[in-house]
Every structure is written in C-alpha cells, then in structure tokens.
Design a protein around this motif. Structure first.
Motif, mmCIF file in Angstrom:
data_model
loop_
_atom_site.group_PDB
_atom_site.id
_atom_site.type_symbol
_atom_site.label_atom_id
_atom_site.label_comp_id
_atom_site.label_asym_id
_atom_site.label_seq_id
_atom_site.Cartn_x
_atom_site.Cartn_y
_atom_site.Cartn_z
ATOM 1 N N PRO A 105 73.153 65.838 44.552
ATOM 2 C CA PRO A 105 74.466 65.608 43.921
ATOM 3 C C PRO A 105 74.356 65.459 42.410
ATOM 4 C CG PRO A 105 74.279 64.283 45.904
ATOM 5 C CD PRO A 105 72.925 64.886 45.653
ATOM 6 N N ARG A 106 73.307 64.782 41.927
ATOM 7 C CA ARG A 106 73.114 64.655 40.485
ATOM 8 C C ARG A 106 72.823 66.011 39.848
ATOM 9 N NH1 ARG A 106 68.602 60.251 39.859
ATOM 10 N NH2 ARG A 106 68.341 61.289 37.838
ATOM 11 N N VAL A 107 72.107 66.850 40.565
ATOM 12 C CA VAL A 107 71.808 68.197 40.046
ATOM 13 C C VAL A 107 73.093 69.001 39.909
ATOM 14 C CG1 VAL A 107 70.679 70.392 40.577
ATOM 15 C CG2 VAL A 107 69.464 68.233 40.960
ATOM 16 N N VAL A 108 73.921 68.989 40.948
ATOM 17 C CA VAL A 108 75.176 69.739 40.890
ATOM 18 C C VAL A 108 76.065 69.197 39.776
ATOM 19 C CG1 VAL A 108 77.275 70.361 42.146
ATOM 20 C CG2 VAL A 108 75.067 70.383 43.328
ATOM 21 N N ASN A 109 76.136 67.877 39.646
ATOM 22 C CA ASN A 109 76.943 67.283 38.576
ATOM 23 C C ASN A 109 76.449 67.728 37.200
ATOM 24 O OD1 ASN A 109 78.666 65.910 40.288
ATOM 25 N ND2 ASN A 109 77.486 64.022 40.255
#
Length: 570
Positions: free
Chosen positions: A423-427
């Motif tokens: 999720p942090r990567v996508v954000n």
C-alpha cells in the motif's frame, strides 16, 4: 535495480539430493531402507521460543507468525530463499479467496527476486488425495485421480491467467507415497508417533511436551476423531483403508496419508531439515501448519524447522464476517471473476492492502483498483503527448520533478524492505503521478517556454518498471479492454455517424437566391471541399484499423443528402 528472477534447477536438485529416494513413485511400496531421510544438524531453536537464524542478514524485515511481530530476515544462504507453500486440494474450482493468497505471495516472491536479488526456490504441493476428493469423485462417479487431474489443470490455468509465476516444481501427494511412509517410520523411530490395531498411525502430541503450539498455542484443541488415540489432540499420520477409497501398502496395512504429513514430507524431501519460508492462508495456521511444525521437528529432532511463517489474510465479501470459502458456498470462481475484471485489476486490488490483512471484496473496492490503473493510464497518455509535442504546457519545474522521482524511488525500496508494504508503494507511485499531472496543465497558445520531455520519460519508465516487478503489466492492452468491447462498439458507431453528418453537410448545396439563375449541376462550394477530403481520409484510416464503412446509395433526409451506413466490421 531490479535483478531478473531465475530458477536454479541444479540447486533444486542438489537440495533434493540430500535424501536417497527410489525413482519408483507408483503405489507399490519400495523397501524403507531405500527411503531413509538424512537429517542434518542445521536445525536451530529450543522449545517454543523463536531463535534468530544464523546466516545472511538481508537487511529486510518481515512479519513472522511464529513471533507475532516483524523480524530481521536472515537466510541460510546468501542470495537464496527456500520457500514451501501449501497448494490446492484439487476437488473443485479455485475461487477468489485462493487467488488472493497466491497473488499476494507471488508479489512478495517477485519483490525478493527482482528488487533485492534473492533467488527464490519455491516448491508447492498439490493435494490430489483427500476426503473431499474421494467424496466428490463418488458423487460424480469418476475416479479420484481423474477428478484431481482435471481440477489441478484448471488451477494451473487460473494461476497463469492471474499472472502468478509457477513454482520451481509442483509435487503431487500421490507421487510421494513411499517418501511419506518413510517419513512416518522416522517419526515412530523417534518415539513421537504410534500405530493402532486398526492400522492407523497417530502423532503423539504428549511426546513433545510444551513444544506443541508454536503458532497458535496448544489450547484445548481437539484433533481428529479416533477411538484408539492416547490424547484427544493427537492427529492422523496414516489412515487405514476404507471400502471404495484409494489405498497404498504400508507397514501398518493398506491406507493413505493424513492431511498434514504430506507437506512435512515433501518440504523435507526438497529442503531438508531447515526451511526459510513457509506460506499459506491464515486459516491454515491451525491445525495444518501447527502440525507440520510438530511433525518436522519430531522427525528431524530439531527445535526450529521453519524460520519464517507468512500468512495471508482472509478475503471477505463486503459486509460479511465470514471468509470466502467453498464450504460456505459464498465464493466467486477465478474464471467467472475474469469475465468482468482483468488480472491487472485484481492484482492492484491485492496491492492496496497489506498481504497479511483481511480484505473486503466488493464492486467499490474493485472499482478503486480500476480507477487507480485508469489514473496511471491517463497520466501515461498525457506525458507521452507532452513528449511528442502534442500537449502544450507552461514551463515545467524540472528540477523539482527529478527530486520527486529520486525521493519516490527511495520510499518504494524502504516500503518493500519493511514487510513488503505494497500500500505504501502504491501511494508513493500515485503521489508521483499527481505531481507529474500538476505540471501537465494544457494551454491554448504556445508560450515558447523551454520543454522538459526527459523527466516525464523517466517518470513513465520507472512507474512501468515498478508495476512490472509487482506483476502488473501497464502495456497489456488486453488487460485494459475487459468488458470494454461494447463501449468501443458504441464509440466507433458514433464516430461513423459524426463522419456521415459532416459529409452530408459538405455535400449540401445552398439554395439559389431569388432572381439568380439556378445551376444545372449544383456542387458543394469550395470552402466545404476540405471537409469532404477529411471524411474520405478518416474512412481510409478506419479501414486500415479494421473498421469498414460501406456506403449505400445516398438517401434524402429533410432535403439533405446523407450517407447511409450498411456495414461496419472490426
């Protein structure tokens, strides 16, 4: 930055050669003397307490179900991770609950291989003999083997459709019966299992004391039913044969393996007495993985067989506390799902939550994934238009964009090193897209500002690279066209009608003012000729793309000449 994944088959064969197995995998039992495992002394750990492995510290952290917290990832060998996963019990169609787990672990394996340069040696078992398989085969009046092969093939095709990388090898339970028998004999020799008069063999949980329950705790768990069990928690390693069931010869009479012993045997047959990763859905933690640990440590006589247990969260239908499962009859098959959504969209859906978190399935959550991909696609088109000079924008703050790109790259690596936090990567990527879009504000008149196409090329290359590592192919046109054929049909239809309207207008003749002589053969005025030329060009261009507009005789409509469309094919 992203090393290519490789499957080192010689290494796999070397690992498996730690054991002396007969090549005969038929149902006839081979002499146990030819099937003796060779436990190594590399096991670590004492009691229930987790011991940090010795070996190569990767610098990564991963959540370990054995400790219920993040731990440093230490591998037995530098650059190599041994990984065993529980595959499907092939008695029915695979559903999205299964897909969610396999896709999430596929993402982790891709990250380990392509970001951190770790060669993942992944082995998966196919459970092709089981109570459920036997019952379903009886219902369908076919052999368990035929049923299992049919659903095994369907499972593999589903995984390919979801872009899940296959393991180094699939191993079927029925092709490893001699090894399973030898493994059970080893546990009996070590005084951790016992045979009954009926021909069953049970694991003796009392023999390992308080070491049972490393994952979920011993509690008051009751094992499978059995009248000759020493402890209610004891579970079957070998089941005596019953009428109309497949069976194999063994020292305890004809029978078949229990559920848990298959994984312990097959994982040990390839990787020996120490395993880096073991993965599966959280529903497998107890009793399946718990019993695997007990069996392996009893056989290998070690305190820590598997170093890291990774469990994926359940997939729930929105508004339901129950997981998606066949037993609850609340599942959606992978094949049915892929008729409405793409593999890219499902993978993005998985990326938006942490792999060990429960995840809600709903149209809204799938639309969020679809919307994220659409945002990236729209940015890609705009950035490419800018690079071609087709999109005019004010001067771009190029320095700030290069800094933003470098910061994003660092954030992505940090997020992936911290328990594979997708999720942090996508954000981080969506933030990069947002800042790129802010610079691509179109203007109507060129202001001759300096242009900066290179930085947008770098943005696009990096975004594509990251998603390719995660298994999302941004260049896959088919993935963007799921359920869009009807929309495209309508768009082409409207385009053809618009062309017909423009051509009819260009062919129209102005009425002759009163008092002026009428022309014998009226023709369009010269100002409209470019319109006719553009219509003809469009027709030819569409034809080259497989869209054919065939013209009938012109028909009169409200006094205007209009082109009639007879046929259009794509």
């Amino acid at each position: 930055m992203w090393p290519c994944i490789t499957i080192c088959r010689p290494l796999l064969l070397k690992l498996r050669s730690r054991y002396a197995f007969s090549k005969d995998t038929r149902q006839t039992l081979v002499s146990p003397s030819k099937l003796i495992f060779r436990p190594s002394a590399s096991c670590t750990g004492v009691g229930k307490k987790w011991t940090r492995p010795t070996g190569y510290d990767t610098g990564l952290k991963t959540y370990n179900s054995l400790t219920k917290q993040k731990e440093p990832l230490v591998l037995a060998q530098e650059g190599i991770a041994t990984w065993y996963s529980c595959g499907p019990t092939v008695y029915d169609h695979a559903h999205l609950g299964h897909a969610c787990s396999y896709v999430r672990f596929d993402i982790i394996q891709r990250v380990l291989s392509r970001v951190f340069g770790i060669n993942v040696i992944h082995v998966m078992v196919i459970t092709d003999i089981d109570d459920k398989i036997i019952r379903r085969a009886l219902e369908k009046s076919i052999s368990p083997t035929v049923l299992a092969r049919m659903y095994e093939e369907e499972f593999k095709n589903d995984m390919l459709a979801l872009k899940v990388l296959p393991p180094a090898v699939y191993l079927r339970v029925t092709e490893n019966i001699p090894q399973i028998v030898a493994f059970i004999e080893g546990i009996i020799r070590n005084e951790h299992a016992y045979a009954t008069k009926q021909g069953d063999v049970y694991f003796d949980i009392g023999s390992i004391g308080d070491r049972y329950g490393k994952l979920m705790g011993a509690g008051d768990a009751t094992g499978e039913p059995g009248t000759e069990k020493r402890d209610s928690r004891d579970f079957a390693l070998w089941k005596a044969s019953k009428p109309q069931e497949p069976s194999w010869e063994s020292p305890w009479g004809k029978g078949r393996p229990g559920w848990h012993i298959e994984c312990s045997t097959i994982a040990s047959s390839v990787f020996g007495s120490q395993l880096d990763f073991h993965s599966g859905g959280i529903d497998l933690a107890f009793p399946h993985h718990e019993n695997e640990i007990a069996q392996c440590e009893a056989y290998h006589q070690c305190g820590q067989w598997g170093n890291y247990f990774l469990h994926s969260g359940h997939l729930h239908l929105k508004g339901s506390a129950e997981k998606m499962s066949k037993s609850l009859n609340n599942y959606i098959t992978i094949k049915d799902f892929l008729e409405s959504y793409s593999a890219n969209e499902f993978r993005m859906f998985c990326l938006l939550t942490k792999y060990r978190s429960a995840i809600d399935y709903s149209d809204a959550s799938l639309n969020e994934a679809r919307s994220s991909l659409a945002t990236i696609t729209a940015f890609t088109h705009d950035a490419q238009a800018y690079m071609r000079g087709q999109l005019q924008c004010p001067a771009v703050e190029e320095g700030a964009l290069w800094e933003r790109l470098a910061e994003t790259k660092a954030n992505v690596v940090r997020a992936l090193a911290d328990d594979f936090d997708t999720p942090r990567v996508v954000n981080a990527i969506m933030s990069l897209v947002y800042h790129g879009n802010r610079q691509l504000q179109p203007i109507t008149k060129p202001d001759r500002s300096p242009r900066s196409p290179a930085v947008f090329g770098a943005f696009l290359a990096y975004i594509r690279e990251v998603f390719e590592v995660l298994g999302v192919d941004l260049l896959d046109r088919k993935a963007h066209s799921v359920d869009s054929s009807g929309t495209l049909e309508n768009v082409v239809e409207q385009l053809a009608r618009f062309r017909s309207d423009v051509r009819a207008f260009a062919l129209s003749v102005q009425e002759t003012p009163p008092g002026e002589p009428a022309h014998a053969s009226p023709s369009p005025c010269s100002e409209k000729l470019p319109l006719l030329k553009a219509c003809d060009t469009l027709r030819k261009d569409l034809a080259s793309m497989g869209v054919h507009i065939r013209v009938s005789a012109c028909v009169c409509q409200n006094g205007e000449m209009r082109e009639g469309i007879i046929h259009r094919a794509r």
